[in-house]
Design a protein around this motif. Structure first.
Motif, PDB file in Angstrom:
ATOM      1  N   LEU A  33    -114.069  11.662  14.460  1.00 26.56           N
ATOM      2  CA  LEU A  33    -113.786  12.569  15.546  1.00 26.56           C
ATOM      3  C   LEU A  33    -114.742  12.319  16.674  1.00 26.56           C
ATOM      4  O   LEU A  33    -115.978  12.225  16.595  1.00 26.56           O
ATOM      5  CB  LEU A  33    -114.020  14.033  15.006  1.00 26.56           C
ATOM      6  CG  LEU A  33    -113.006  14.402  14.053  1.00 26.56           C
ATOM      7  CD1 LEU A  33    -113.151  15.671  13.408  1.00 26.56           C
ATOM      8  CD2 LEU A  33    -111.550  14.399  14.588  1.00 26.56           C
ATOM      9  N   ARG A  34    -114.486  12.169  17.926  1.00 25.88           N
ATOM     10  CA  ARG A  34    -115.111  11.619  18.983  1.00 25.88           C
ATOM     11  C   ARG A  34    -115.504  12.784  19.800  1.00 25.88           C
ATOM     12  O   ARG A  34    -116.049  12.446  21.133  1.00 25.88           O
ATOM     13  CB  ARG A  34    -114.561  10.446  19.710  1.00 25.88           C
ATOM     14  CG  ARG A  34    -114.374   9.308  18.727  1.00 25.88           C
ATOM     15  CD  ARG A  34    -114.374   8.035  19.213  1.00 25.88           C
ATOM     16  NE  ARG A  34    -114.315   6.922  18.330  1.00 25.88           N
ATOM     17  CZ  ARG A  34    -115.418   6.377  17.688  1.00 25.88           C
ATOM     18  NH1 ARG A  34    -116.241   6.624  17.608  1.00 25.88           N
ATOM     19  NH2 ARG A  34    -114.966   5.305  16.616  1.00 25.88           N
ATOM     20  N   GLY A  35    -115.402  13.774  19.713  1.00 25.64           N
ATOM     21  CA  GLY A  35    -115.579  15.101  20.796  1.00 25.64           C
ATOM     22  C   GLY A  35    -115.495  16.458  19.896  1.00 25.64           C
ATOM     23  O   GLY A  35    -114.857  16.255  18.751  1.00 25.64           O
ATOM     24  N   HIS A  36    -115.876  17.390  20.656  1.00 28.07           N
ATOM     25  CA  HIS A  36    -115.391  18.844  20.092  1.00 28.07           C
ATOM     26  C   HIS A  36    -114.860  19.635  21.469  1.00 28.07           C
ATOM     27  O   HIS A  36    -115.350  19.372  22.513  1.00 28.07           O
ATOM     28  CB  HIS A  36    -116.673  19.318  19.294  1.00 28.07           C
ATOM     29  CG  HIS A  36    -117.663  19.251  20.173  1.00 28.07           C
ATOM     30  ND1 HIS A  36    -118.191  20.211  21.104  1.00 28.07           N
ATOM     31  CD2 HIS A  36    -118.717  18.432  19.965  1.00 28.07           C
ATOM     32  CE1 HIS A  36    -119.388  19.940  21.387  1.00 28.07           C
ATOM     33  NE2 HIS A  36    -120.012  18.736  20.576  1.00 28.07           N
ATOM     34  N   PRO A  37    -114.166  20.516  21.127  1.00 24.69           N
ATOM     35  CA  PRO A  37    -113.684  21.136  19.895  1.00 24.69           C
ATOM     36  C   PRO A  37    -112.868  20.027  19.267  1.00 24.69           C
ATOM     37  O   PRO A  37    -112.252  19.185  20.054  1.00 24.69           O
ATOM     38  CB  PRO A  37    -113.051  22.329  19.971  1.00 24.69           C
ATOM     39  CG  PRO A  37    -112.584  22.457  21.470  1.00 24.69           C
ATOM     40  CD  PRO A  37    -113.525  21.483  22.157  1.00 24.69           C
ATOM     41  N   GLN A  51    -104.759  15.289  13.898  1.00 24.99           N
ATOM     42  CA  GLN A  51    -106.148  15.309  14.629  1.00 24.99           C
ATOM     43  C   GLN A  51    -105.894  15.677  16.023  1.00 24.99           C
ATOM     44  O   GLN A  51    -105.083  15.086  16.527  1.00 24.99           O
ATOM     45  CB  GLN A  51    -107.129  14.303  14.716  1.00 24.99           C
ATOM     46  CG  GLN A  51    -107.346  14.030  13.041  1.00 24.99           C
ATOM     47  CD  GLN A  51    -108.429  12.748  13.001  1.00 24.99           C
ATOM     48  OE1 GLN A  51    -108.768  12.260  14.002  1.00 24.99           O
ATOM     49  NE2 GLN A  51    -109.066  12.547  11.551  1.00 24.99           N
ATOM     50  N   GLY A  52    -106.780  16.744  16.575  1.00 26.57           N
ATOM     51  CA  GLY A  52    -106.702  16.953  18.047  1.00 26.57           C
ATOM     52  C   GLY A  52    -108.129  17.087  18.584  1.00 26.57           C
ATOM     53  O   GLY A  52    -108.953  17.773  17.804  1.00 26.57           O
ATOM     54  N   VAL A  53    -108.557  16.382  19.646  1.00 26.32           N
ATOM     55  CA  VAL A  53    -109.744  16.591  20.175  1.00 26.32           C
ATOM     56  C   VAL A  53    -109.632  17.126  21.607  1.00 26.32           C
ATOM     57  O   VAL A  53    -108.774  16.692  22.329  1.00 26.32           O
ATOM     58  CB  VAL A  53    -110.457  15.288  20.278  1.00 26.32           C
ATOM     59  CG1 VAL A  53    -111.659  15.225  20.849  1.00 26.32           C
ATOM     60  CG2 VAL A  53    -110.752  14.654  18.746  1.00 26.32           C
ATOM     61  N   GLY A  54    -110.477  18.078  21.895  1.00 30.45           N
ATOM     62  CA  GLY A  54    -110.429  18.758  23.115  1.00 30.45           C
ATOM     63  C   GLY A  54    -109.710  20.013  22.921  1.00 30.45           C
ATOM     64  O   GLY A  54    -109.069  20.463  21.717  1.00 30.45           O
TER      65      GLY A  54
END
Length: 72
Positions: A33-37, A51-54
């Motif tokens: 995972l390269r970011g959050h949320p 998977q979802g980022v942002g």
């Protein structure tokens, strides 16, 4: 997560992890995972189904939850 944890608590285990804490950081790295949320839906065997980022809308996450539940 906008009430989704309460709505689906009988079918899904929800976990909140902080990427700035050791346990959360390890999971973020393991899953790439390269970011959050960041959001991950996994099956009972630990395979990531989505998977979802942002920022994600409640509707989008709910749609992914329902798809995961249907495919079990």
């Amino acid at each position: 997560m906008n009430g989704l944890a309460q709505d689906y608590q009988d079918w899904i285990e929800f976990r909140n992890l902080n990427a700035n804490q050791p346990d959360g950081k390890a999971i973020f790295q393991f899953l790439g995972l390269r970011g959050h949320p960041a959001y991950v839906i996994m099956n009972p065997q630990g395979k990531a189904l989505w998977q979802g980022v942002g920022e994600q809308t409640r509707e989008n996450i709910q749609m992914m939850i329902l798809a995961a539940l249907e495919n079990q």
